[in-house]
Motif scaffolding. Structure first.
Motif, PDB file in Angstrom:
ATOM      1  N   PRO A   1      -5.495   0.878 -51.006  1.00 59.97           N
ATOM      2  CA  PRO A   1      -5.375   1.504 -49.678  1.00 59.97           C
ATOM      3  C   PRO A   1      -5.347   3.027 -49.746  1.00 59.97           C
ATOM      4  O   PRO A   1      -5.846   3.698 -48.838  1.00 59.97           O
ATOM      5  N   VAL A   2      -4.787   3.562 -50.833  1.00 54.01           N
ATOM      6  CA  VAL A   2      -4.774   5.024 -50.971  1.00 54.01           C
ATOM      7  C   VAL A   2      -6.209   5.543 -51.040  1.00 54.01           C
ATOM      8  O   VAL A   2      -6.549   6.543 -50.404  1.00 54.01           O
ATOM      9  N   TRP A   3      -7.053   4.861 -51.811  1.00 49.50           N
ATOM     10  CA  TRP A   3      -8.449   5.275 -51.937  1.00 49.50           C
ATOM     11  C   TRP A   3      -9.160   5.233 -50.583  1.00 49.50           C
ATOM     12  O   TRP A   3      -9.842   6.173 -50.203  1.00 49.50           O
ATOM     13  N   TRP A   4      -9.002   4.141 -49.848  1.00 48.75           N
ATOM     14  CA  TRP A   4      -9.735   3.989 -48.590  1.00 48.75           C
ATOM     15  C   TRP A   4      -9.157   4.873 -47.484  1.00 48.75           C
ATOM     16  O   TRP A   4      -9.903   5.322 -46.600  1.00 48.75           O
TER      17      TRP A   4
ATOM     18  N   LEU B   1     -14.750   0.079 -57.879  1.00 51.65           N
ATOM     19  CA  LEU B   1     -13.484  -0.240 -58.536  1.00 51.65           C
ATOM     20  C   LEU B   1     -12.388  -0.559 -57.526  1.00 51.65           C
ATOM     21  O   LEU B   1     -11.590  -1.475 -57.722  1.00 51.65           O
ATOM     22  N   PHE B   2     -12.345   0.173 -56.432  1.00 47.88           N
ATOM     23  CA  PHE B   2     -11.286  -0.019 -55.449  1.00 47.88           C
ATOM     24  C   PHE B   2     -11.701  -0.915 -54.289  1.00 47.88           C
ATOM     25  O   PHE B   2     -11.017  -0.976 -53.277  1.00 47.88           O
TER      26      PHE B   2
ATOM     27  N   ALA C   1      -9.975   9.942 -44.459  1.00 47.92           N
ATOM     28  CA  ALA C   1      -9.574  11.334 -44.233  1.00 47.92           C
ATOM     29  C   ALA C   1     -10.682  12.307 -44.606  1.00 47.92           C
ATOM     30  O   ALA C   1     -10.711  13.438 -44.110  1.00 47.92           O
ATOM     31  N   SER C   2     -11.617  11.868 -45.458  1.00 47.79           N
ATOM     32  CA  SER C   2     -12.696  12.762 -45.873  1.00 47.79           C
ATOM     33  C   SER C   2     -13.647  13.093 -44.727  1.00 47.79           C
ATOM     34  O   SER C   2     -14.422  14.044 -44.820  1.00 47.79           O
TER      35      SER C   2
ATOM     36  N   LEU D   1      -0.327  -1.688 -59.592  1.00 44.49           N
ATOM     37  CA  LEU D   1      -0.910  -0.354 -59.509  1.00 44.49           C
ATOM     38  C   LEU D   1      -2.286  -0.406 -58.845  1.00 44.49           C
ATOM     39  O   LEU D   1      -2.602   0.427 -57.982  1.00 44.49           O
ATOM     40  N   TRP D   2      -3.084  -1.380 -59.210  1.00 42.61           N
ATOM     41  CA  TRP D   2      -4.423  -1.502 -58.638  1.00 42.61           C
ATOM     42  C   TRP D   2      -4.363  -1.776 -57.141  1.00 42.61           C
ATOM     43  O   TRP D   2      -5.041  -1.131 -56.341  1.00 42.61           O
TER      44      TRP D   2
END
Length: 158
Positions: free
Chosen positions: A37-40, A67-68, A45-46, A31-32
């Protein structure tokens, strides 16, 4: 000669834990690693989406950046791996406790060694010619690093 080689090859080597088992097998590790990659990607995208930009500029997002961060995951998930790896270096005993005589001899030797170490420290700390004595060495005029040092061979300062 062959017999000695065969015996040496039959020596059991401790099982080395597989690194991939620690980093990928547990559900929380999967999960981590999937969330990193989803976080980054979301952070990338931000730059285009204003709603994401407001979230990624927040204080909570700063904690999530740590954390990520992939090195954080490597360090946290690697703790168990390296603990087991280091435990393999120390062989397990045969389970036989020391006899009373052996335990007493071990304790006596340990006490003598500790006394010798403490006396050596005491001698070093009370000797003005020993750099380990701290202020005694620093203020000693016989210290070559002291500005008031007079060379006994030449009679001159420094």
């Amino acid at each position: 000669m062959e017999c000695a080689i065969e015996e040496r090859n039959n020596v059991s080597v401790p099982d080395v834990p597989k690194l991939s088992a620690w980093f990928w097998s547990p559900w929380y590790a999967k999960l981590w690693w999937a969330a990193i990659p989803v976080w980054w990607i979301g952070m990338a995208a931000s730059t285009r989406v204003d709603a994401l930009e407001a979230f990624y500029r927040g204080g909570f997002a700063g904690y999530l950046n740590v954390l990520f961060f992939p090195m954080t995951a490597l360090m946290a998930l690697g703790v168990g791996y390296f603990r087991q790896r280091l435990d393999n270096f120390v062989g397990q005993g045969d389970g036989v406790p020391l006899s009373d005589e052996d335990a007493e001899a071990f304790f006596a030797q340990h006490s003598r060694d500790e006394l010798a170490r403490s006396m050596e420290r005491w001698r070093a700390q009370s000797n003005p010619m020993d750099p380990r004595s701290g202020p005694l060495w620093i203020g000693n005029p016989m210290n070559p690093n002291n500005p008031g040092y007079i060379n006994p061979h030449t009679g001159k300062h420094r």
